[in-house]
Design a protein around this motif. Structure first.
Motif, mmCIF file in Angstrom:
data_model
loop_
_atom_site.group_PDB
_atom_site.id
_atom_site.type_symbol
_atom_site.label_atom_id
_atom_site.label_comp_id
_atom_site.label_asym_id
_atom_site.label_seq_id
_atom_site.Cartn_x
_atom_site.Cartn_y
_atom_site.Cartn_z
ATOM 1 N N HIS A 1 42.098 57.934 44.758
ATOM 2 C CA HIS A 1 41.264 58.914 44.068
ATOM 3 C C HIS A 1 39.972 58.365 43.474
ATOM 4 O O HIS A 1 39.077 59.140 43.123
ATOM 5 N N HIS A 2 39.875 57.076 43.307
ATOM 6 C CA HIS A 2 38.665 56.406 42.804
ATOM 7 C C HIS A 2 38.207 56.935 41.444
ATOM 8 O O HIS A 2 37.012 57.007 41.169
ATOM 9 N N LYS A 3 39.142 57.295 40.570
ATOM 10 C CA LYS A 3 38.782 57.859 39.272
ATOM 11 C C LYS A 3 38.013 56.864 38.404
ATOM 12 O O LYS A 3 37.031 57.223 37.757
ATOM 13 N N LYS A 4 38.444 55.623 38.375
ATOM 14 C CA LYS A 4 37.755 54.612 37.558
ATOM 15 C C LYS A 4 36.360 54.342 38.108
ATOM 16 O O LYS A 4 35.408 54.189 37.344
ATOM 17 N N GLU A 5 36.259 54.292 39.413
ATOM 18 C CA GLU A 5 34.956 54.051 40.050
ATOM 19 C C GLU A 5 33.981 55.182 39.719
ATOM 20 O O GLU A 5 32.835 54.940 39.347
ATOM 21 N N PHE A 6 34.443 56.421 39.832
ATOM 22 C CA PHE A 6 33.590 57.564 39.542
ATOM 23 C C PHE A 6 33.217 57.604 38.062
ATOM 24 O O PHE A 6 32.074 57.940 37.716
ATOM 25 N N ALA A 7 34.158 57.280 37.190
ATOM 26 C CA ALA A 7 33.875 57.265 35.754
ATOM 27 C C ALA A 7 32.804 56.221 35.445
ATOM 28 O O ALA A 7 31.894 56.474 34.651
ATOM 29 N N ARG A 8 32.910 55.062 36.065
ATOM 30 C CA ARG A 8 31.915 54.013 35.840
ATOM 31 C C ARG A 8 30.546 54.447 36.373
ATOM 32 O O ARG A 8 29.523 54.256 35.722
ATOM 33 N N GLU A 9 30.512 55.025 37.566
ATOM 34 C CA GLU A 9 29.247 55.503 38.132
ATOM 35 C C GLU A 9 28.624 56.584 37.254
ATOM 36 O O GLU A 9 27.401 56.603 37.053
ATOM 37 N N ASN A 10 29.445 57.484 36.723
ATOM 38 C CA ASN A 10 28.933 58.540 35.845
ATOM 39 C C ASN A 10 28.375 57.956 34.548
ATOM 40 O O ASN A 10 27.348 58.415 34.052
ATOM 41 N N ALA A 11 29.046 56.943 33.997
ATOM 42 C CA ALA A 11 28.560 56.307 32.773
ATOM 43 C C ALA A 11 27.228 55.604 33.036
ATOM 44 O O ALA A 11 26.302 55.680 32.208
ATOM 45 N N ILE A 12 27.104 54.942 34.166
ATOM 46 C CA ILE A 12 25.856 54.260 34.518
ATOM 47 C C ILE A 12 24.742 55.286 34.702
ATOM 48 O O ILE A 12 23.618 55.097 34.223
ATOM 49 N N ALA A 13 25.022 56.374 35.387
ATOM 50 C CA ALA A 13 24.015 57.418 35.611
ATOM 51 C C ALA A 13 23.574 58.048 34.290
ATOM 52 O O ALA A 13 22.391 58.318 34.086
ATOM 53 N N ALA A 14 24.519 58.272 33.383
ATOM 54 C CA ALA A 14 24.180 58.857 32.086
ATOM 55 C C ALA A 14 23.292 57.913 31.279
ATOM 56 O O ALA A 14 22.321 58.349 30.643
#
Length: 68
Positions: free
Chosen positions: A14-27
């Motif tokens: 599901h790549h939940k941690k990866e997506f959370a990290r990408e979202n934090a970086i984008a924010a």
């Protein structure tokens, strides 16, 4: 031990941690860009207000800016 394997397997699916990290970086990138643009905009408005030919009250220099 099984929990770690399950956690790795679920992350792989599901790549939940990866997506959370990408979202934090984008924010954070968005926040930094907005901060930089606000500073640039203020500098441009200050420069625009310094022109004596500006008649629009929105951009015209204030009394404090004129006295400087």
């Amino acid at each position: 031990m099984c929990f770690k394997l399950r956690e790795d397997y679920m992350e792989c699916l599901h790549h939940k941690k990866e997506f959370a990290r990408e979202n934090a970086i984008a924010a954070e990138r968005k926040r930094q860009n907005e901060e930089r643009h606000a500073k640039e905009k203020e500098g441009l408005l200050k420069e625009l207000r310094s022109f004596s030919w500006v008649k629009d009250e929105k951009y015209a220099p204030t009394k404090e800016e004129v006295e400087k």
